[in-house]
Design a protein around this motif. Structure first.
Motif, PDB file in Angstrom:
ATOM      1  N   ASP A   1     -15.570  10.587   7.314  1.00  5.89           N
ATOM      2  CA  ASP A   1     -14.914   9.178   7.207  1.00  5.89           C
ATOM      3  C   ASP A   1     -14.060   9.187   8.451  1.00  5.89           C
ATOM      4  O   ASP A   1     -13.411   8.330   8.872  1.00  5.89           O
ATOM      5  CB  ASP A   1     -13.701   9.303   6.158  1.00  5.89           C
ATOM      6  CG  ASP A   1     -14.252   9.262   4.775  1.00  5.89           C
ATOM      7  OD1 ASP A   1     -15.356   8.432   4.663  1.00  5.89           O
ATOM      8  OD2 ASP A   1     -13.874   9.996   3.988  1.00  5.89           O
TER       9      ASP A   1
ATOM     10  N   PHE B   1     -11.086   6.477   8.286  1.00  5.28           N
ATOM     11  CA  PHE B   1     -11.142   5.186   7.570  1.00  5.28           C
ATOM     12  C   PHE B   1     -12.306   5.196   6.330  1.00  5.28           C
ATOM     13  O   PHE B   1     -13.245   5.807   6.676  1.00  5.28           O
ATOM     14  CB  PHE B   1     -11.559   4.062   8.288  1.00  5.28           C
ATOM     15  CG  PHE B   1     -11.620   2.789   7.736  1.00  5.28           C
ATOM     16  CD1 PHE B   1     -10.546   2.220   7.445  1.00  5.28           C
ATOM     17  CD2 PHE B   1     -12.728   2.214   7.476  1.00  5.28           C
ATOM     18  CE1 PHE B   1     -10.483   0.888   6.843  1.00  5.28           C
ATOM     19  CE2 PHE B   1     -12.971   1.156   6.613  1.00  5.28           C
ATOM     20  CZ  PHE B   1     -11.651   0.225   6.334  1.00  5.28           C
ATOM     21  N   ARG B   2     -11.776   4.812   5.434  1.00  5.28           N
ATOM     22  CA  ARG B   2     -12.720   4.815   4.041  1.00  5.28           C
ATOM     23  C   ARG B   2     -12.794   3.316   3.514  1.00  5.28           C
ATOM     24  O   ARG B   2     -11.751   2.777   3.366  1.00  5.28           O
ATOM     25  CB  ARG B   2     -12.517   5.808   3.052  1.00  5.28           C
ATOM     26  CG  ARG B   2     -11.044   5.384   2.204  1.00  5.28           C
ATOM     27  CD  ARG B   2     -10.609   6.338   0.867  1.00  5.28           C
ATOM     28  NE  ARG B   2      -9.204   5.957   0.753  1.00  5.28           N
ATOM     29  CZ  ARG B   2      -8.719   6.805   0.379  1.00  5.28           C
ATOM     30  NH1 ARG B   2      -8.981   8.338   0.244  1.00  5.28           N
ATOM     31  NH2 ARG B   2      -7.261   6.582   0.120  1.00  5.28           N
ATOM     32  N   GLY B   3     -13.849   2.567   3.687  1.00  5.92           N
ATOM     33  CA  GLY B   3     -13.765   1.232   3.386  1.00  5.92           C
ATOM     34  C   GLY B   3     -15.249   0.962   2.644  1.00  5.92           C
ATOM     35  O   GLY B   3     -15.956   1.686   2.268  1.00  5.92           O
TER      36      GLY B   3
ATOM     37  N   PHE C   1     -10.067  11.730   1.454  1.00  2.67           N
ATOM     38  CA  PHE C   1     -11.254  11.721   2.588  1.00  2.67           C
ATOM     39  C   PHE C   1     -12.125  12.830   2.945  1.00  2.67           C
ATOM     40  O   PHE C   1     -11.726  14.026   2.392  1.00  2.67           O
ATOM     41  CB  PHE C   1     -10.408  11.357   3.807  1.00  2.67           C
ATOM     42  CG  PHE C   1      -9.809  10.146   3.967  1.00  2.67           C
ATOM     43  CD1 PHE C   1     -10.111   9.129   4.514  1.00  2.67           C
ATOM     44  CD2 PHE C   1      -8.411   9.997   3.342  1.00  2.67           C
ATOM     45  CE1 PHE C   1      -9.367   7.626   4.384  1.00  2.67           C
ATOM     46  CE2 PHE C   1      -7.853   9.037   3.480  1.00  2.67           C
ATOM     47  CZ  PHE C   1      -7.934   7.567   3.990  1.00  2.67           C
TER      48      PHE C   1
ATOM     49  N   THR D   1       0.997  -1.421   0.126  1.00  2.97           N
ATOM     50  CA  THR D   1       0.215   0.223   0.038  1.00  2.97           C
ATOM     51  C   THR D   1       1.046   1.086   0.115  1.00  2.97           C
ATOM     52  O   THR D   1       1.744   1.432   0.660  1.00  2.97           O
ATOM     53  CB  THR D   1      -0.891  -0.030   1.328  1.00  2.97           C
ATOM     54  OG1 THR D   1      -1.606  -1.181   1.267  1.00  2.97           O
ATOM     55  CG2 THR D   1      -1.882   1.144   1.215  1.00  2.97           C
TER      56      THR D   1
ATOM     57  N   GLY E   1      -3.093   3.369   2.874  1.00  4.05           N
ATOM     58  CA  GLY E   1      -4.232   2.550   2.513  1.00  4.05           C
ATOM     59  C   GLY E   1      -5.511   3.247   2.581  1.00  4.05           C
ATOM     60  O   GLY E   1      -5.662   4.355   2.088  1.00  4.05           O
ATOM     61  N   ASP E   2      -6.404   2.532   3.312  1.00  4.50           N
ATOM     62  CA  ASP E   2      -7.639   3.274   3.724  1.00  4.50           C
ATOM     63  C   ASP E   2      -7.929   4.022   4.944  1.00  4.50           C
ATOM     64  O   ASP E   2      -8.936   4.425   5.307  1.00  4.50           O
ATOM     65  CB  ASP E   2      -8.894   2.093   3.450  1.00  4.50           C
ATOM     66  CG  ASP E   2      -9.206   1.366   2.471  1.00  4.50           C
ATOM     67  OD1 ASP E   2      -8.956   2.235   1.083  1.00  4.50           O
ATOM     68  OD2 ASP E   2      -9.461   0.208   2.267  1.00  4.50           O
ATOM     69  N   TRP E   3      -6.716   4.390   5.396  1.00  4.57           N
ATOM     70  CA  TRP E   3      -6.648   4.881   6.594  1.00  4.57           C
ATOM     71  C   TRP E   3      -5.883   6.465   6.529  1.00  4.57           C
ATOM     72  O   TRP E   3      -5.110   6.572   5.729  1.00  4.57           O
ATOM     73  CB  TRP E   3      -5.842   4.278   7.696  1.00  4.57           C
ATOM     74  CG  TRP E   3      -6.573   3.074   8.140  1.00  4.57           C
ATOM     75  CD1 TRP E   3      -6.402   1.637   7.837  1.00  4.57           C
ATOM     76  CD2 TRP E   3      -7.412   2.933   9.447  1.00  4.57           C
ATOM     77  NE1 TRP E   3      -7.211   0.905   8.253  1.00  4.57           N
ATOM     78  CE2 TRP E   3      -7.898   1.614   9.422  1.00  4.57           C
ATOM     79  CE3 TRP E   3      -7.853   3.796  10.153  1.00  4.57           C
ATOM     80  CZ2 TRP E   3      -8.772   1.120  10.201  1.00  4.57           C
ATOM     81  CZ3 TRP E   3      -8.843   3.431  11.120  1.00  4.57           C
ATOM     82  CH2 TRP E   3      -9.362   1.926  11.209  1.00  4.57           C
TER      83      TRP E   3
END
Length: 121
Positions: free
Chosen positions: A66, A119-121, A62, A2, A26-28
């Motif tokens: 989020d 966080f985006r998930g 983001f 990532t 990553g998603d964070w």
């Protein structure tokens, strides 16, 4: 693997202390403690800090929606209630997990410091 994105707001402390306003992995997104001394008013400082956080998150892809975790640091716990309307305006529908801690800040003009995790998930 990532990728890692370092986000700067251009503030003087970032270069002096060798940190990023935010790091996206990553998603964070992890947003560093953010302050403002644009006003003496703690609620105005909170609003300015949250605007800086929102801009850093946006730069990383983001939004404030989020945010899953937020930490509020204040030298005077009695100041926290004055911030509640500002916090409701920014996080009323998001309702992230939150902690308020009383502790000294690096500059006596700073009345609140805010850090956030998104966080985006």
């Amino acid at each position: 693997m990532t990728s890692r994105q370092l986000i700067s707001s251009g503030g003087p402390w970032e270069e002096r202390v060798a940190y990023s306003r935010a790091v996206v992995q990553g998603d964070w997104a992890f947003v560093s403690g953010t302050t403002s001394t644009a006003s003496d008013d703690v609620a105005e400082q909170a609003d300015a800090a949250l605007a800086t956080i929102a801009a850093a998150l946006e730069q990383g892809g983001f939004s404030m929606a989020d945010v899953v975790r937020v930490r509020y640091l204040l030298p005077d716990a009695a100041d926290f209630e004055a911030c509640w309307p500002v916090l409701r305006r920014w996080f009323g529908d998001v309702r992230p997990a939150a902690t308020m801690q009383q502790c000294p800040l690096i500059d006596p003009a700073m009345r609140i410091e805010i850090e956030a995790t998104a966080f985006r998930g």
